[in-house]
Design a protein around this motif. Structure first.
Motif: not given
Lengths: 286, 744, 158
Positions: A106-117
């Motif tokens: 999910t986009m929210a998950g990718n965002l909350c993973n908070a990796s700069p990559a």
């Protein structure tokens, strides 16, 4: 570890807020479950939000779209409206992982993973996307750009979680694009990336937003670099200036995925190429 | 040995039947290493060193042992001393004895009733480490002040004054190098580097062990050679080989990495201590940290050439590191480097230096890719500098029948020239190239092995045949072996069932390695079939009451040898089998052999690449493999070996590498950052099979599995170097390296 | 630690199981339900050997908690053949000799089936990108791609 599938937003908030140990939100799980498996984290509670109403909805709203927090890359890629309005956001999201990972991520998950990559994030920031956050104090909206604060850290408070992502409306003469560099053709983490969102007026670029990934501790908003495009026809000189400005702004590290020198060079190339794609897309619409 | 090929028209060999284990493998029912269970089974887990080099001062497992559900904890102390130094290194690599030699080295292991409890128990084991200075890179390990891995055990058989970490020194060659270089119009000298890679099989190591207090044991595991597993494990456990039965599961890839043991002795020791079956499966992280990587290498090459493309002299100095234990792989490298060339003056010097990395395990043509890469790259550079065609130059200098190989022997019939000519004539070689594209060429070589083989072939009363062999089927060998049995016996392929037997069922079989199985097991199968045929002839002669010399075997039947023998209707295998139990008993054929005459293998690869000049990203846009198979028994599986080997070599050339931090820890122990090629990275891999019969095999078969991983390293290096206009000299040619070279 | 009761459907059959919260769908398929066709090659979603579909979506079963299968339709390699009749993809993998060790093949088949259900007429490039998350170390992918293209053509013709 306990697992609870919350039925409502309120229940999820109460569970997350009430947990004294480490509580995590489970949506796609493609980062979370790997981290648990690798013993990087040992949560006490997982709150699965996928049974909450609306989490898989994609809803038109004020000319833009509100996208439920559990919508996967595969689902978003099948949505013609979002693909037409924000193709760069969709292509960034769809670059994450394999077809299998796309079935869940999910986009929210990718965002909350908070990796700069994270591949979903630069284009969301370039799009001025916002997220809606539920928490113990009710609901609030927040710019995507303000969620990640450091590698692995977000600005979300205790008990808060993202319930949806909002992509705003835009004019017909606007478009976006996202490019990343990876050593293979798939399955890698971005070594450098660039998202470009443009508003064109005829041949002239009227507004531009450029966001860089994997070349700093968080994604970088390259406002100065974006200005090199504004007011130009995006000729070679303007694009070269954009590339140079992006390379100058980048402050990457040497690691197993790339060198400082390489990332600085390549992020400029990507910004230039993404800008051209966005320009073509914007032209194609007007 | 008579070569049948010339006079023989094959009916089955050379066709492409469906593999006999196919349906099991497309329906998910084939049982691999981790796919079986036993009643009362425990779960094993291994505690691994977080340090690159550390003395183990003490291990306190009392808290782990006290945890409810923990049934056994073991350390190196639970094994005997191995019966030779090679085996001792294998054992010490499984479980650290006194010192942890690398990041990820096993230190202790537990067996518990669940994985969760086993994991919890590992955390309760207290290991007191004294951290020692470490070294992971070749040049650092050779320095006079380098940390020494075995200060108390100086290497034997190395000259005095050799750096302390060097375990092996080797030299090959002939002729007068100085005179050779004096004749050259152009000499190029260059240093090449390669990083360690991993075999990258998709199935992690897995086993299920059961040992009882009376010294009897069973082991199920994914391995390339269960007889070798039995020999090693029986030794480490102090068991009789006859009391340990090892069964090979289906194997999910090996490529050499499953030719030794890693977890099998641990599972056995845990099972013995717990007196319960123990299943032990490596995680992918453990596979990368503690099983089979290859060497890394640094090689200096110097080659001289005349203006018209004759190589006047070749020299290579190879330094390999193969991890924390002695390794002789350097010898195979030093032998392979110039094998493709007919040279008057050639020399290779090699050494192996030990470092704080996991013990090298064989990887497809072990030692050869990293040795051939520097030579083939310098030959290409000479061609480029002198304006010569790289295939013409190779043809001019090619090894052929009668050539004295750089490593000593004189070649018999070999297929290099035919392979080079096929490459030259192929449309790929003359196809136009686009912008930023270039074409690379390289030869490749592998010795091919034969070795110990034991086969049993039972003729069943219904006229079918059960073939029992002892080498795990890693890429379709049940099919190719069964085809040779059917061919020899003159019966349809589907009347033969080929089984891979456990260690209790046959004499010793060497490991499935060195491209030996289709050659050696095939040879033994043909001989076993002939043994059965001889018995059938004798049986029929007895029935007909004529002299055994008066019958012959023809077209799958016993017939009278001629009119003088009398008039009898020919009897087929099925007819003989049907009455066998009433005419003297069951009929079976056997053959046991230490096969030689494997016949070396050569290949040539053509690679077209396109390099993005702004990012250094390389795309392989066209690829063709040419290789001599001797005789392709099942051509589709020969092609498969050629394609798979080529792609592993492409991975080695472009993106795969072990990355160590300054702390000596492996940084990329997973498929995310250890980047093996994915489907979208690749073009179709075209193949051209040449058949230059091997005089050492009844059907002319040569091994085909190893050679195809050898050429891609230089083929890609040569293509990339030509595309960017800069000679590259380090693998992998990852985008940062290429972009740096482009930017100067 | 209390177990979670899950009611789900696997390959058309109703299935119930008890699982630990941290157990993955792959763990339960393999260790409880004896469906060992899905393999654990990495445990991190990088190899695709554990591919299954969940309500028709292709996923890595190592990245799905067993508890999440509640109320879902799960399809695995064990459900691919129709009785004695192999799926066209299974047949074509065999005919093209597209498997060597075969350990990646269950995942590849499940993934390829999901592709052809969504895109019955894919290009070779589309097949390669769709299968990029299914690592194969033996074949170089060549014969696998050819088999999928051939199966797609046959299925379109059928």
């Amino acid at each position: 570890m306990r697992y609870v599938a919350a039925e409502t937003v309120e229940q999820a908030v109460a569970l997350l807020a009430g947990e004294t140990g480490d509580a995590r939100v489970l949506a796609g799980g493609t980062d979370l479950l790997v981290q648990i498996r690798m013993d990087l984290i040992e949560p006490d509670l997982l709150v699965d939000i996928k049974r909450i109403d609306g989490m898989f909805d994609i809803t038109p709203e004020n000319g833009g779209y509100r996208i439920g927090a559990a919508v996967s890359g595969a689902m978003l890629g099948e949505h013609a409206g979002v693909c037409a309005l924000w193709p760069g956001v969709v292509e960034g999201f769809e670059l994450i992982g394999s077809t299998q990972v796309q079935g869940r991520a999910t986009m929210a998950g990718n965002l909350c993973n908070a990796s700069p990559a994270g591949d979903a994030v630069p284009a969301l920031v370039a799009a001025n996307a916002t997220v809606r956050i539920a928490g113990p104090d009710g609901t609030r909206d927040c710019a995507v750009a303000d969620i990640p604060v450091a590698p692995g850290k977000t600005s979300l408070g205790k008990g808060e979680f993202i319930t949806s992502v909002y992509l705003p409306a835009r004019s017909d003469s606007a478009a976006d694009a996202y490019l990343r560099f990876i050593p293979r053709t798939e399955m890698d983490i971005a070594v450098a990336s660039a998202a470009v969102s443009l508003e064109m007026e005829g041949d002239i670029c009227r507004a531009a937003r450029v966001v860089l990934g994997a070349v700093g501790p968080t994604i970088l908003i390259a406002d100065q670099a974006a200005k090199t495009l504004v007011g130009t026809t995006m000729d070679d000189a303007a694009l070269d200036a954009l590339a140079t400005a992006c390379s100058d702004l980048a402050s990457p590290i040497d690691d197993k995925r790339g060198t400082v020198e390489f990332r600085k060079d390549v992020v400029g190339v990507l910004a230039k190429r993404a800008a051209k794609i966005a320009q073509t897309r914007a032209g194609g619409k007007s | 040995m008579a070569l049948d090929t010339d006079k023989r028209e094959f009916k089955i060999v050379g066709t492409r039947p469906l593999r006999p284990d196919g349906i099991d493998k497309v329906t998910g029912r084939a049982l691999y290493g981790a796919d079986t269970t036993a009643p009362g089974m425990l779960v094993g887990r291994v505690l691994r060193s977080p340090h690159a080099h550390a003395r183990i001062v003490s291990i306190d497992a009392s808290a782990a042992e006290a945890l409810q559900g923990v049934k056994a904890v073991i350390t190196a102390a639970d094994f005997t001393t191995a019966n030779n130094s090679h085996s001792q290194a294998v054992l010490d690599n499984c479980m650290a004895r006194g010192k942890a030699m690398y990041h990820g080295h096993g230190v202790a292991a537990v067996a518990a009733v669940s994985e969760a409890i086993a994991k919890q128990a590992l955390k309760l084991i207290k290991v007191d480490y004294e951290i020692l200075p470490h070294v992971t890179e070749i040049e650092d390990a050779l320095k006079p002040d380098a940390p020494v891995l075995y200060p108390d055990k100086p290497a034997k058989r190395v000259p005095e004054g050799t750096p302390a970490n060097v375990s092996h020194v080797t030299h090959f060659g002939h002729g007068d190098l100085e005179a050779g270089f004096a004749k050259a119009d152009k000499i190029i000298e260059r240093t090449f580097r390669t990083e360690a890679t991993h075999q990258g099989y998709i199935e992690p190591h897995a086993c299920l062990a059961s040992v009882s207090p009376d010294g009897k044991g069973d082991l199920w595991c994914c391995t390339q050679g269960h007889y070798n597993v039995r020999a090693l494990c029986a030794d480490f456990m102090g068991m009789d080989a006859s009391q340990l039965r090892v069964t090979a599961s289906e194997i999910g890839g090996g490529f050499g990495g499953k030719t030794t043991v890693f977890i099998e002795p641990i599972a056995l020791a845990l099972s013995r201590k717990a007196n319960k079956p123990v299943k032990l499966v490596m995680s992918r992280e453990e596979v990368f940290k503690a099983s089979g990587p290859t060497m890394s290498s640094v090689t200096d090459v110097k080659i001289g050439m005349t203006k018209d493309g004759r190589i006047t002299a070749g020299y290579a100095n190879l330094r390999y590191q193969c991890g924390a234990f002695p390794s002789g792989t350097i010898e195979l490298g030093a032998m392979s480097a110039f094998a493709a060339y007919d040279l008057d003056a050639v020399k290779t010097d090699g050494l192996n230096v030990m470092t704080n990395r996991p013990r090298e395990a064989a990887y497809r043509a072990p030692g050869a890719p990293t040795a051939v890469y520097p030579v083939e790259s310098v030959v290409d550079e000479l061609c480029q500098e002198l304006g010569l065609d790289p295939l013409d130059v190779r043809l001019k200098n090619a090894a052929r029948k009668g050539t004295k190989a750089s490593y000593g022997p004189t070649f018999d019939d070999i297929g290099l020239v035919a392979t080079l000519e096929a490459a030259k004539a192929h449309p790929h070689y003359s196809a136009p190239l686009g912008p930023n594209q270039a074409r690379g060429v390289s030869c490749g070589f592998w010795f091919n092995f034969g070795g110990n083989t034991s086969v049993s072939l039972a003729v069943n009363v219904d006229g079918t045949v059960t073939l029992t062999e002892g080498n795990p089927d890693i890429g379709g060998s049940r099919a190719s072996i069964g085809m040779m049995a059917a061919e020899e016996l003159g019966i349809p392929f589907d009347k033969v069932r080929t089984l891979v037997a456990d260690t209790a069922s046959l004499g010793f079989n060497d490991v499935t390695d060195g491209s030996r199985v289709t050659f050696a097991v095939g040879l033994a199968t043909i001989k076993a079939a002939r043994d059965a045929i001889q018995k059938m002839c004798a049986r029929v002669a007895k029935i007909w009451d004529i002299d055994p010399e008066a019958v012959v075997w023809e077209d799958g039947c016993v017939k009278p040898a001629g009119d003088n023998a009398g008039q009898y209707e020919p009897m087929s295998l099925a007819e003989i089998a049907a009455i066998s139990v009433k005419t003297g008993g069951p009929i079976a054929g056997h053959h046991e052999v230490n096969a030689d005459g494997a016949g070396v293998s050569f290949g040539v690869h053509l690679a077209d690449v396109e390099v993005d000049p702004e990012t250094g990203h390389t795309s392989v846009v066209r690829y063709t493999v040419f290789q001599d198979a001797g005789k392709a028994v099942h051509p589709a599986y020969v092609e498969g070996q050629m394609q798979g080997g080529a792609v592993q070599g492409i991975g080695w050339a472009l993106n795969e590498e072990y990355i160590y931090g300054a702390d000596g820890r492996l940084q990329n122990a997973g498929f995310l950052d250890y980047r093996i090629p994915v489907a979208s990275d690749l073009p179709p891999i075209d193949t051209v099979i040449l058949e230059i019969p091997n005089p050492g095999h009844p059907y002319g078969v040569r091994g085909v599995g190893e050679t195809p991983i050898v050429p891609p390293l230089a083929a890609l290096n040569n293509a990339v170097s030509r595309a960017i206009g800069v000679r590259m000299s380090a693998l992998p040619m990852s985008p940062p390296r290429i972009l740096k070279a482009i930017k100067g | 630690m209390s177990k979670i009761h899950v009611t789900t459907n696997i390959n058309g059959d109703a299935v119930e199981y008890l699982c630990e919260p941290q157990e993955t769908l792959l763990d339960v398929l393999r260790n409880q339900l004896n469906m060992t066709g899905a393999k654990e090659g990495c445990g991190s979603g990088d190899c695709g050997a554990c591919s299954v579909t969940l309500d028709g979506r292709l996923v890595c079963s190592c990245l799905v908690l067993a508890a999440e299968a509640e109320g879902k339709q799960v399809s695995t390699i064990e459900g691919m053949a129709d009785g004695e009749e192999l799926h066209p993809l299974q047949k074509k993998i065999l005919e093209h000799a597209a498997l060597q060790c075969g350990v990646c093949i269950p995942g590849i088949l499940v993934a390829a089936k999901a592709l052809l259900e969504k895109h019955p007429d894919p290009t070779e490039t589309e097949v390669r990108y769709w299968l990029a998350g299914n690592l194969c170390r033996c074949t170089g992918y060549d014969k696998i791609i050819a088999a999928v293209m051939d199966a797609a053509a046959e299925m379109r013709g059928a």
